[in-house]
Scaffold this active site. Structure first.
Site, PDB file in Angstrom:
ATOM      1  N   PHE B 116      -1.002  44.871  31.034  1.00 26.97           N
ATOM      2  CA  PHE B 116      -1.423  44.394  32.738  1.00 26.97           C
ATOM      3  C   PHE B 116      -0.594  43.474  32.596  1.00 26.97           C
ATOM      4  CE2 PHE B 116      -2.704  45.985  36.472  1.00 26.97           C
ATOM      5  CZ  PHE B 116      -3.607  47.676  36.326  1.00 26.97           C
ATOM      6  N   GLN B 248      -0.735  38.504  48.507  1.00 22.58           N
ATOM      7  CA  GLN B 248       0.427  38.941  47.150  1.00 22.58           C
ATOM      8  C   GLN B 248       0.661  39.871  47.692  1.00 22.58           C
ATOM      9  OE1 GLN B 248      -1.950  40.889  43.467  1.00 22.58           O
ATOM     10  NE2 GLN B 248      -0.473  39.046  42.908  1.00 22.58           N
ATOM     11  N   HIS B 250       1.611  43.694  46.834  1.00 20.27           N
ATOM     12  CA  HIS B 250       1.650  44.265  45.434  1.00 20.27           C
ATOM     13  C   HIS B 250       3.154  45.495  45.138  1.00 20.27           C
ATOM     14  CE1 HIS B 250       0.769  47.106  42.744  1.00 20.27           C
ATOM     15  NE2 HIS B 250      -0.334  46.147  42.588  1.00 20.27           N
ATOM     16  N   LEU B 260      -1.986  51.743  47.509  1.00 17.03           N
ATOM     17  CA  LEU B 260      -1.245  51.280  46.416  1.00 17.03           C
ATOM     18  C   LEU B 260      -1.345  52.425  45.026  1.00 17.03           C
ATOM     19  CD1 LEU B 260      -1.976  48.565  44.979  1.00 17.03           C
ATOM     20  CD2 LEU B 260      -4.622  48.701  44.190  1.00 17.03           C
ATOM     21  N   GLU B 263      -0.274  49.074  39.245  1.00 18.48           N
ATOM     22  CA  GLU B 263       0.713  48.447  38.523  1.00 18.48           C
ATOM     23  C   GLU B 263      -0.162  49.155  37.170  1.00 18.48           C
ATOM     24  OE1 GLU B 263       0.480  43.985  39.024  1.00 18.48           O
ATOM     25  OE2 GLU B 263       0.381  44.081  36.865  1.00 18.48           O
ATOM     26  N   ARG B 294       3.059  40.059  39.987  1.00 18.31           N
ATOM     27  CA  ARG B 294       3.217  41.440  41.068  1.00 18.31           C
ATOM     28  C   ARG B 294       4.689  40.481  41.658  1.00 18.31           C
ATOM     29  NH1 ARG B 294      -2.551  43.244  41.800  1.00 18.31           N
ATOM     30  NH2 ARG B 294      -2.746  44.387  40.180  1.00 18.31           N
ATOM     31  N   HIS B 361      -1.083  42.953  50.192  1.00 13.95           N
ATOM     32  CA  HIS B 361      -2.662  42.895  49.188  1.00 13.95           C
ATOM     33  C   HIS B 361      -3.761  41.873  49.167  1.00 13.95           C
ATOM     34  CE1 HIS B 361      -4.213  45.727  45.971  1.00 13.95           C
ATOM     35  NE2 HIS B 361      -3.593  44.932  44.653  1.00 13.95           N
ATOM     36  N   ARG B 402      -2.401  35.945  42.360  1.00  9.35           N
ATOM     37  CA  ARG B 402      -3.133  36.215  41.096  1.00  9.35           C
ATOM     38  C   ARG B 402      -2.640  37.876  40.279  1.00  9.35           C
ATOM     39  NH1 ARG B 402      -5.161  40.986  41.254  1.00  9.35           N
ATOM     40  NH2 ARG B 402      -5.409  41.965  43.157  1.00  9.35           N
TER      41      ARG B 402
END
Lengths: 257, 652
Positions: B116, B248, B250, B260, B263, B294, B361, B402
């Site tokens: 990730f 954030q 995304h 969404l 990821e 991100r 996001h 994050r």
């Protein structure tokens, strides 16, 4: 950043962006507003302009936000994972946020009604409590005995795959409220509760299958299913609901799970 | 009006709220109040996974996870909190497995793990497989599993109840509550959607777990219901909001829709390409490429589009390419997101790349808490009995950006901590006297909007808010764009005072609740923009084109935004007791900083407050006391906690 939807047709190889132009669509909404219109439900039509990628939920929002703020429906995530906006669209149970207007033949009015078999409170909002009560009754949680292991319980990929389909349930009630047995007998557990029982009965880590099968062996349990497949067709998550119910029936007979 | 009494009231029934409820309800009398049915919460939309250094598939340890979290957050992370999260991550995942969560498995039957963004081996050497997952519906499984356990434990829920005010022993907006003085929570005021009735919940402990505020933006992955309610309620009562300028975006939202795409698509091998087919992330993050954090990926994508290498008829998105992956692999690991592409864009991801663009996001900021989830009312003092966990809170484990999967971790680790702490406090605490007629402010505001025959339409104001936030406060920001956004938000707040709803009924009046939610959005948007305008540097999710570099000398500190009545930014009263002198000095420093930093930027309201509410409503509070122009935003700063890691240049 918006996709311009009414131009540049054919510019993109197969891309839906830029292909479908805007169009007018009429929604025929089943309304029930006892505070202002008495105890009888009635139909009301609204026409709005929609774009190529718009969902039925977008049209409902347009109505609520631009034409009539009193039109009432539940919604949250708007992409088919929260289960708030199950409704009866052209006679079929679907999620408003997963139903694209362009797939609904916008030449004719689209009928939008609350899901059937649960008490209507206002417009498209129904009382979900009976639905969740059935869910709670089948003990929808992992049942184990003895000490917990120090680390995770082991489970093979095949064992995990065995109940994968029924883990997808989002409790939207599209299946249960499409079931003719449930319409006539509100006591019937309904497909969603059985799906969630299946999710645990076939989980290799669970030790509560006997108790759950006992509950579903009730006269309002799995045997009421008449395999009409409405539930499977209605499921917005693509769960093979009828198959899951049949597997629970078989497990009950053979006590093998 | 009905009244209820519980030791602990938890507001919100997503992952953090239900995780807290599982702890609290087995210790003491607990109620969970949620504006949605619990399974509708947006935790269920999380996809990719939950990181923990289980080391099931390769070498890993929690210290590497801590480092990645700190570096990913561009060093604004409080390192003590990140360490707690990374350490407790392992038990958090095992807890969920024991509750029955159906994780994907390794050939040995253990919990499987995958790569990730930003999660690396040995401090950045290469991507590491740390994310525990259940296909691309990990959030769904967490939400369902926690709800199942709540059913098992017979947790008491008040579903479709909106909390509209939190009651404190002191009026913090007055600015006259000295540092060190004990401030306590006494309950919440809630509105029952089904009937329109007001409910008063008296409680010794209140846990806020209300989630985020993504609906301040137009293009967002967030649910319609994510309107910053908990943040706004705390803020209106004078509790600060921390680091709200860090939002954030995304990288991979479905183009034009914002839905969404996890990821995990890149964790499983997906590649981002521009219109020329180039894998452009090789230029921006040579080591981990598409799996950079991100903020970096989102900015890189926006930059490709800006420099004319966007794809599509309008060159306004980039492409997520999965076509080199085996269809069977896609079906096994990414079934939901590929279905989103098919359903909403008519794209077949087996054979066609998917159009994507950054989507709003996650709020890194929120209600400040310490690592026990206790809410802070300044840099050091807590509000007794008040807790927050999840996206609504700022611990701060995410700093200015994050890392993917750390939100599902955050809700489990700090939700659990909040539930335990709230229950343990309540068991030993006395009841706090509630203010008289605490519902008056809420009722006045509701009735005004409901009965006003005509006025501004909610959807018009909300659309204008979302448009200006997307245009002026998104991935790229400048002083000019932010000043425009602030002027727009202030003008919309003025219009909001005349808002009226069409639905005049009492039952299921969602029209009315949308109006209230818009009020929350306006307050939160203002704090976001003011913080962004004030922070003249670029860090993590906050990028200022006019200040493109990170500036640790000036800005290695958390922003704390306070709502205060006008005129309370002057010197504070001296402390009465000698033992409070240190705290009072801190308070003095706060106000000095606030005064000097705020006024040159024109961030306070220059004009005298028009139509100050009557004394009764102002004290009783609630939305009625929040008309714009009545309060100032006072900015202060809180030091970043550093335990092990010195800030370094952030390269991937």
């Amino acid at each position: 950043m918006t996709a311009t939807l009414d131009q540049a047709t054919g510019a993109q190889e197969g891309s839906a962006l830029g292909v479908v132009p805007s169009f007018d669509v009429t929604l025929r909404v089943r309304r029930f507003t006892p505070e202002t219109h008495g105890e009888e439900a009635y139909w009301q039509e609204y026409t709005v302009t929609a774009h190529g990628t718009d969902r039925l939920l977008d049209a409902l929002h347009k109505i609520k936000w631009e034409l009539d703020g009193s039109v009432t429906f539940r919604r949250s995530c708007a992409h088919g994972v929260c289960g708030s906006d199950a409704m009866r669209i052209n006679g079929r149970n679907r999620l408003a946020c997963k139903t694209l207007l362009k797939d609904l033949n916008p030449d004719k009015p689209i009928t939008v009604e609350p899901i059937k078999g649960l008490p209507v409170i206002k417009d498209l909002v129904v009382d979900m409590e009976p639905f969740f009560a059935s869910y709670r009754e089948i003990m929808p949680f992992l049942i184990t005995t003895g000490n917990e292991p120090t680390k995770e319980r082991l489970q093979s990929a095949e064992q995990r795959e065995r109940f994968d389909d029924t883990t997808k349930c989002i409790l939207c009630a599209a299946c249960t409220s499409s079931c003719p047995v449930f319409w006539t007998d509100g006591q019937y557990f309904g497909p969603a509760a059985i799906v969630n029982a299946h999710r645990f009965i076939f989980d290799s880590r669970d030790e509560g299958a006997t108790q759950r099968l006992e509950i579903l062996n009730d006269k309002e349990g799995v045997w009421r299913c008449r395999t009409t497949f409405n539930c499977t067709e209605a499921c917005p998550r693509g769960i093979e609901v009828t198959k899951a119910i049949q597997e629970v029936k078989r497990a009950m007979i053979r006590r093998a799970f | 009006m009905q009244t209820h009494q519980y030791d602990v009231v938890i507001v919100g029934a997503g992952g953090a709220g239900m995780r807290a409820a599982l702890e609290s309800s087995r210790r003491t009398r607990t109620a969970v109040i949620s504006k949605l049915y619990p399974t509708r919460s947006h935790t269920g939309a999380a996809q990719g996974g939950m990181c923990a250094a289980l080391a099931n598939v390769e070498e890993d340890n929690w210290e590497w996870h801590t480092f990645d979290t700190v570096k990913g957050g561009d060093y604004l992370v409080d390192q003590d909190a990140a360490e707690v999260m990374a350490k407790e991550a392992i038990d958090a995942v095992l807890d969920l497995e024991k509750m029955g969560l159906p994780f994907n498995r390794t050939p040995e039957g253990k919990i499987d793990q995958r790569r990730f963004g930003g999660h690396t081996r040995n401090h950045g050497e290469a991507a590491v497989r740390r994310s525990c997952y259940a296909a691309d519906r990990t959030g769904h499984m967490i939400l369902q599993t926690l709800y199942q356990q709540c059913v098992k434990q017979d947790v008491e829920f008040y579903n479709e109840f909106y909390v509209l005010d939190v009651l404190l022993s002191h009026d913090l907006t007055s600015g006259s509550v000295e540092a060190g003085e004990e401030v306590r929570v006494s309950g919440v005021v809630a509105y029952e959607l089904a009937t329109g009735e007001i409910h008063l919940f008296r409680a010794k402990s209140v846990v806020f777990a209300t989630g985020g505020a993504g609906k301040i933006f137009k293009t967002t992955s967030n649910a319609h219901t994510l309107t910053g309610d908990g943040m706004a309620l705390a803020y209106r009562r004078g509790i600060p909001l921390e680091d709200m300028e860090f939002f954030q975006f995304h990288p991979t939202g479905l183009a034009g829709l914002g839905i969404l795409l996890s990821e995990a698509a890149r964790g499983e091998g997906g590649i981002l390409r521009n219109s020329e087919g180039e894998r452009f992330m090789e230029r921006y993050a040579p080591t981990i490429k598409d799996l950079a954090p991100r903020d970096i990926v989102a900015r890189s994508m926006a930059n490709e589009v800006r420099e004319g290498r966007g794809a599509g008829p309008n060159k306004d998105y980039v492409l997520l390419d999965l076509t080199h992956l085996e269809p069977a692999h896609i079906d096994a690991k990414l079934p939901d997101i590929t279905e989103f592409a098919r359903t909403y864009l008519g794209i077949e991801p087996y054979t066609e790349p998917v159009p994507v663009y950054p989507t709003a996001h996650y709020a890194m900021g929120g209600i400040p808490t310490n690592i026990t989830a206790q809410v802070l009312r300044n840099n050091t003092d807590i509000v007794q009995g008040l807790y927050a966990a999840g996206e609504v809170a700022c611990v701060s484990v995410h700093g200015s950006n994050r890392l993917g999967t750390n939100s599902l971790l955050d809700i489990n680790v700090f939700g659990k901590r909040a539930g335990i702490a709230a229950a343990e406090y309540a068991v030993g605490a006395d009841w706090v006297e509630m203010p008289s007629e605490p519902e008056v402010g809420v009722v006045t505001e509701l009735e005004r909007m409901r009965t006003s025959p005509t006025g501004e339409r909610v959807s018009d104001i909300r659309r204008d808010l979302q448009n200006t936030m997307d245009a002026n406060a998104q991935v790229f920001r400048t002083g000019d764009s932010l000043r425009q956004a602030l002027a727009d938000v202030r003008a919309l707040q003025e219009r909001y005072r005349d808002v009226s709803v069409q639905d005049k009924g009492r039952s299921y009046n969602l029209d009315l609740l949308e109006a209230l939610e818009l009020g929350f959005l306006l307050d939160i948007a203002e704090v976001v923009v003011v913080g962004a305008l004030n922070r003249e540097e670029s860090r993590g999710g906050h990028f200022r084109e006019d200040f493109p570099d990170r500036n640790d000398a000036a800005w290695m500190k958390h922003t704390m935004a306070y709502r205060r009545r006008p005129g309370v930014t002057g010197p504070p009263k001296p402390a009465r007791k000698p033992r409070q002198s240190k705290a009072a000095a801190a308070a003095a420093a706060l106000k000095a900083v606030a005064t000097s930093s705020v006024e040159p930027d024109g961030l306070t309201h220059p004009e005298p407050a028009p139509e100050v509410p009557t004394a009764t409503t102002a004290v009783a509070g609630g939305p009625g006391a929040t008309a714009p122009g009545v309060f100032d935003i006072v900015l202060d700063y809180k030091p970043v906690v550093m335990t092990r890691y010195e800030p370094m240049e952030r390269k991937y």
